[in-house]
Scaffold this motif. Sequence first.
Motif, PDB file in Angstrom:
ATOM      1  N   ILE A 192     -71.868   2.803 -69.886  1.00 13.18           N
ATOM      2  CA  ILE A 192     -70.827   3.578 -70.864  1.00 13.18           C
ATOM      3  C   ILE A 192     -69.900   2.684 -70.902  1.00 13.18           C
ATOM      4  O   ILE A 192     -69.268   2.332 -70.154  1.00 13.18           O
ATOM      5  CB  ILE A 192     -70.546   4.999 -70.353  1.00 13.18           C
ATOM      6  N   GLN A 193     -69.505   2.675 -72.256  1.00 13.90           N
ATOM      7  CA  GLN A 193     -68.189   1.592 -72.661  1.00 13.90           C
ATOM      8  C   GLN A 193     -66.996   2.676 -73.026  1.00 13.90           C
ATOM      9  O   GLN A 193     -67.339   3.758 -73.683  1.00 13.90           O
ATOM     10  CB  GLN A 193     -68.551   0.634 -73.934  1.00 13.90           C
ATOM     11  N   VAL A 248     -71.931   7.044 -80.246  1.00 14.58           N
ATOM     12  CA  VAL A 248     -70.404   7.117 -80.137  1.00 14.58           C
ATOM     13  C   VAL A 248     -70.444   8.637 -79.608  1.00 14.58           C
ATOM     14  O   VAL A 248     -71.040   9.464 -80.035  1.00 14.58           O
ATOM     15  CB  VAL A 248     -69.733   7.111 -81.320  1.00 14.58           C
ATOM     16  N   ILE A 249     -69.556   8.825 -78.301  1.00 18.20           N
ATOM     17  CA  ILE A 249     -69.371  10.003 -77.800  1.00 18.20           C
ATOM     18  C   ILE A 249     -67.958  10.563 -77.643  1.00 18.20           C
ATOM     19  O   ILE A 249     -67.212   9.630 -77.684  1.00 18.20           O
ATOM     20  CB  ILE A 249     -69.853  10.064 -76.243  1.00 18.20           C
ATOM     21  N   THR A 305     -68.958   4.815 -75.803  1.00 16.83           N
ATOM     22  CA  THR A 305     -70.234   4.486 -76.431  1.00 16.83           C
ATOM     23  C   THR A 305     -71.260   4.269 -75.393  1.00 16.83           C
ATOM     24  O   THR A 305     -71.091   3.812 -74.275  1.00 16.83           O
ATOM     25  CB  THR A 305     -70.142   2.859 -77.297  1.00 16.83           C
ATOM     26  N   ALA A 306     -72.582   4.669 -75.705  1.00 15.01           N
ATOM     27  CA  ALA A 306     -73.676   4.418 -74.983  1.00 15.01           C
ATOM     28  C   ALA A 306     -74.869   3.872 -75.779  1.00 15.01           C
ATOM     29  O   ALA A 306     -75.147   4.479 -76.564  1.00 15.01           O
ATOM     30  CB  ALA A 306     -74.059   5.768 -74.363  1.00 15.01           C
ATOM     31  N   LYS A 360     -77.482  19.537 -72.975  1.00 16.15           N
ATOM     32  CA  LYS A 360     -78.583  19.461 -72.056  1.00 16.15           C
ATOM     33  C   LYS A 360     -79.688  18.487 -72.941  1.00 16.15           C
ATOM     34  O   LYS A 360     -79.893  18.798 -74.045  1.00 16.15           O
ATOM     35  CB  LYS A 360     -79.291  20.716 -71.779  1.00 16.15           C
ATOM     36  N   GLY A 361     -80.372  17.429 -72.360  1.00 15.77           N
ATOM     37  CA  GLY A 361     -81.237  16.639 -72.853  1.00 15.77           C
ATOM     38  C   GLY A 361     -80.783  15.406 -73.522  1.00 15.77           C
ATOM     39  O   GLY A 361     -81.441  14.672 -74.256  1.00 15.77           O
ATOM     40  N   TRP A 362     -79.442  15.498 -73.991  1.00 11.42           N
ATOM     41  CA  TRP A 362     -78.651  14.376 -74.711  1.00 11.42           C
ATOM     42  C   TRP A 362     -79.143  13.175 -74.294  1.00 11.42           C
ATOM     43  O   TRP A 362     -79.480  11.982 -74.934  1.00 11.42           O
ATOM     44  CB  TRP A 362     -77.352  14.436 -74.758  1.00 11.42           C
ATOM     45  N   PHE A 363     -79.004  12.776 -72.823  1.00 10.14           N
ATOM     46  CA  PHE A 363     -79.172  11.382 -72.344  1.00 10.14           C
ATOM     47  C   PHE A 363     -80.824  10.948 -72.708  1.00 10.14           C
ATOM     48  O   PHE A 363     -81.024   9.858 -73.202  1.00 10.14           O
ATOM     49  CB  PHE A 363     -78.699  11.192 -70.954  1.00 10.14           C
ATOM     50  N   SER A 364     -81.546  11.898 -72.267  1.00  9.07           N
ATOM     51  CA  SER A 364     -83.157  11.567 -72.441  1.00  9.07           C
ATOM     52  C   SER A 364     -83.554  11.405 -73.865  1.00  9.07           C
ATOM     53  O   SER A 364     -84.353  10.468 -74.132  1.00  9.07           O
ATOM     54  CB  SER A 364     -84.106  12.548 -71.742  1.00  9.07           C
TER      55      SER A 364
END
Length: 171
Positions: A160-161, A58-59, A53-54, A146-150
Amino acid sequence: MRFSMRSLIARFAVAVALPLAALSFVATSTPALAQQMPPGAKQPGDFPRVKLTAGMFVIDAAVAANDADREQGLMYRTNLGPNEGMLFVFNENAGHCFWMKNTLIPLSIAFMRADGTITDIDEMQAETTNNHCPTHNGVFALEMPKGWFSAKGIKPGMQIQGLPPVPGITQ
């Protein structure tokens, strides 16, 4: 049954055009030979997986925790799901660099300390050999589309958990 010459020519044209159109579709939708997984490469479904998790996101992450898996990473993949990525786990706290050779999709990478704190995020272009190195030592790296975090507002300093324990590394 009677056919005119014009009708026969039209039917012939359709009979020839449809198979050619189908061949054209197959030729353009089949991945190029260079994009196919080489013999011995691990298939995407063969990597162990972990849910991370961020923030509220959920990743679904494949895990690369040994040399062979880390070396292959996301090479040869042609797509990732919207919240799908790959978690790289290292057995030492160091500056682990990445490149994109044989990686066919652009990615974003977050470098993390043992406690999951993101130290750096970088954007990486497909099929390049530029080095992408963190400014701080860490034991994890997470590659996402690409660009997911931003797009999710995830920045250095956030955590990140759900990360797996790393033998010999304390969080």
